[in-house]
Design a protein around this motif. Structure first.
Motif, PDB file in Angstrom:
ATOM      1  N   LYS A  77      34.883  70.699   9.606  1.00 30.68           N
ATOM      2  CA  LYS A  77      33.499  70.838   9.153  1.00 30.68           C
ATOM      3  C   LYS A  77      32.891  72.201   9.473  1.00 30.68           C
ATOM      4  N   TYR A  78      33.329  72.815  10.558  1.00 28.50           N
ATOM      5  CA  TYR A  78      32.841  74.119  11.003  1.00 28.50           C
ATOM      6  C   TYR A  78      34.058  74.974  11.330  1.00 28.50           C
ATOM      7  N   PRO A  79      33.951  76.291  11.305  1.00 31.09           N
ATOM      8  CA  PRO A  79      35.133  77.107  11.599  1.00 31.09           C
ATOM      9  C   PRO A  79      35.773  76.794  12.941  1.00 31.09           C
ATOM     10  N   TRP A  80      35.003  76.330  13.909  1.00 30.51           N
ATOM     11  CA  TRP A  80      35.484  76.058  15.264  1.00 30.51           C
ATOM     12  C   TRP A  80      35.883  74.613  15.473  1.00 30.51           C
ATOM     13  N   GLY A  81      35.762  73.741  14.469  1.00 32.58           N
ATOM     14  CA  GLY A  81      36.118  72.328  14.593  1.00 32.58           C
ATOM     15  C   GLY A  81      35.111  71.431  13.912  1.00 32.58           C
ATOM     16  N   ASN A  82      35.024  70.181  14.360  1.00 34.80           N
ATOM     17  CA  ASN A  82      34.141  69.222  13.706  1.00 34.80           C
ATOM     18  C   ASN A  82      32.805  69.007  14.403  1.00 34.80           C
ATOM     19  N   VAL A  92      24.772  90.865  12.856  1.00 34.95           N
ATOM     20  CA  VAL A  92      25.530  91.345  14.017  1.00 34.95           C
ATOM     21  C   VAL A  92      26.875  91.879  13.530  1.00 34.95           C
ATOM     22  N   PRO A  93      27.596  92.673  14.344  1.00 30.97           N
ATOM     23  CA  PRO A  93      28.928  93.144  13.932  1.00 30.97           C
ATOM     24  C   PRO A  93      29.849  91.973  13.577  1.00 30.97           C
ATOM     25  N   VAL A  94      30.727  92.214  12.628  1.00 35.20           N
ATOM     26  CA  VAL A  94      31.565  91.139  12.097  1.00 35.20           C
ATOM     27  C   VAL A  94      32.438  90.475  13.157  1.00 35.20           C
ATOM     28  N   ASP A  95      32.804  91.180  14.229  1.00 33.18           N
ATOM     29  CA  ASP A  95      33.666  90.580  15.244  1.00 33.18           C
ATOM     30  C   ASP A  95      32.879  89.892  16.362  1.00 33.18           C
ATOM     31  N   SER A  96      31.601  89.692  16.157  1.00 37.95           N
ATOM     32  CA  SER A  96      30.788  88.942  17.123  1.00 37.95           C
ATOM     33  C   SER A  96      31.176  87.456  17.074  1.00 37.95           C
ATOM     34  N   PHE A  97      30.837  86.739  18.101  1.00 38.87           N
ATOM     35  CA  PHE A  97      31.077  85.298  18.198  1.00 38.87           C
ATOM     36  C   PHE A  97      32.561  84.932  18.087  1.00 38.87           C
ATOM     37  N   PRO A  98      33.398  85.471  18.965  1.00 40.34           N
ATOM     38  CA  PRO A  98      34.829  85.168  18.901  1.00 40.34           C
ATOM     39  C   PRO A  98      35.154  83.691  19.114  1.00 40.34           C
ATOM     40  N   LEU A  99      34.268  82.932  19.744  1.00 39.43           N
ATOM     41  CA  LEU A  99      34.522  81.497  19.916  1.00 39.43           C
ATOM     42  C   LEU A  99      34.352  80.728  18.610  1.00 39.43           C
ATOM     43  N   GLY A 100      33.715  81.332  17.611  1.00 40.96           N
ATOM     44  CA  GLY A 100      33.485  80.678  16.336  1.00 40.96           C
ATOM     45  C   GLY A 100      34.452  81.091  15.246  1.00 40.96           C
TER      46      GLY A 100
END
Length: 153
Positions: free
Chosen positions: A37-42, A61-69
């Motif tokens: 459902k979401y890039p990081w899971g459900n 924000v820069p494209v490589d922001s939010f590495p957990l997502g």
């Protein structure tokens, strides 16, 4: 980049030897093979660490922001940050009408598909399957990414 029309985004991608993703390519890059459902899971929680949405940062924000997502294919910021143009024309019911395997979208239309939500969007927009369409002009919240050999970069 934002404030770019689908025509200009496509011209840039062509110049770079790439292309704008089809809606199906974009969705595969964000959902992976499991159809999450979401890039990081459900689970949508805790989105604050996973995506730029809800006007909490008030800009892109820069494209490589939010590495957990990051998506299952390693793509950053597939949801939140900026809506992204796809190469398909938009039809609200196309998924029910089109082919099941690698649909290419309607042959014509007035609006162009965009996916992914933006920095000011709400959590509902963050779902991988959420889709909408806009007139093919430039917007402050709409950008793009390119496809190389069927891989989103």
């Amino acid at each position: 980049v934002v404030m770019v029309s689908p025509k200009d985004a496509s011209a840039y991608c062509k110049w770079a030897g790439k292309s704008i993703p089809t809606e199906a390519q974009w969705e595969k890059a964000v959902r992976g093979i499991d159809g999450i459902k979401y890039p990081w899971g459900n689970s949508p929680e805790p989105q604050e660490d996973l995506a730029n949405y809800g006007a909490k940062i008030l800009t892109t924000v820069p494209v490589d922001s939010f590495p957990l997502g990051v998506s299952p294919y390693g793509c950053f910021n597939m949801v939140g940050n900026v809506w992204e143009w796809c190469s398909d024309f938009f039809h609200y019911a196309y998924y029910g009408l089109g082919p099941l395997i690698n649909p290419k979208g309607p042959k014509q239309g007035e609006k162009i598909v965009n996916r992914g939500g933006s920095w000011y969007g709400d959590p509902f927009d963050m779902r991988c399957a959420y889709r909408t369409g806009d007139d093919p002009i430039s917007y402050f919240h709409l950008g793009f990414r390119c496809v190389i050999n069927n891989i989103i970069k």
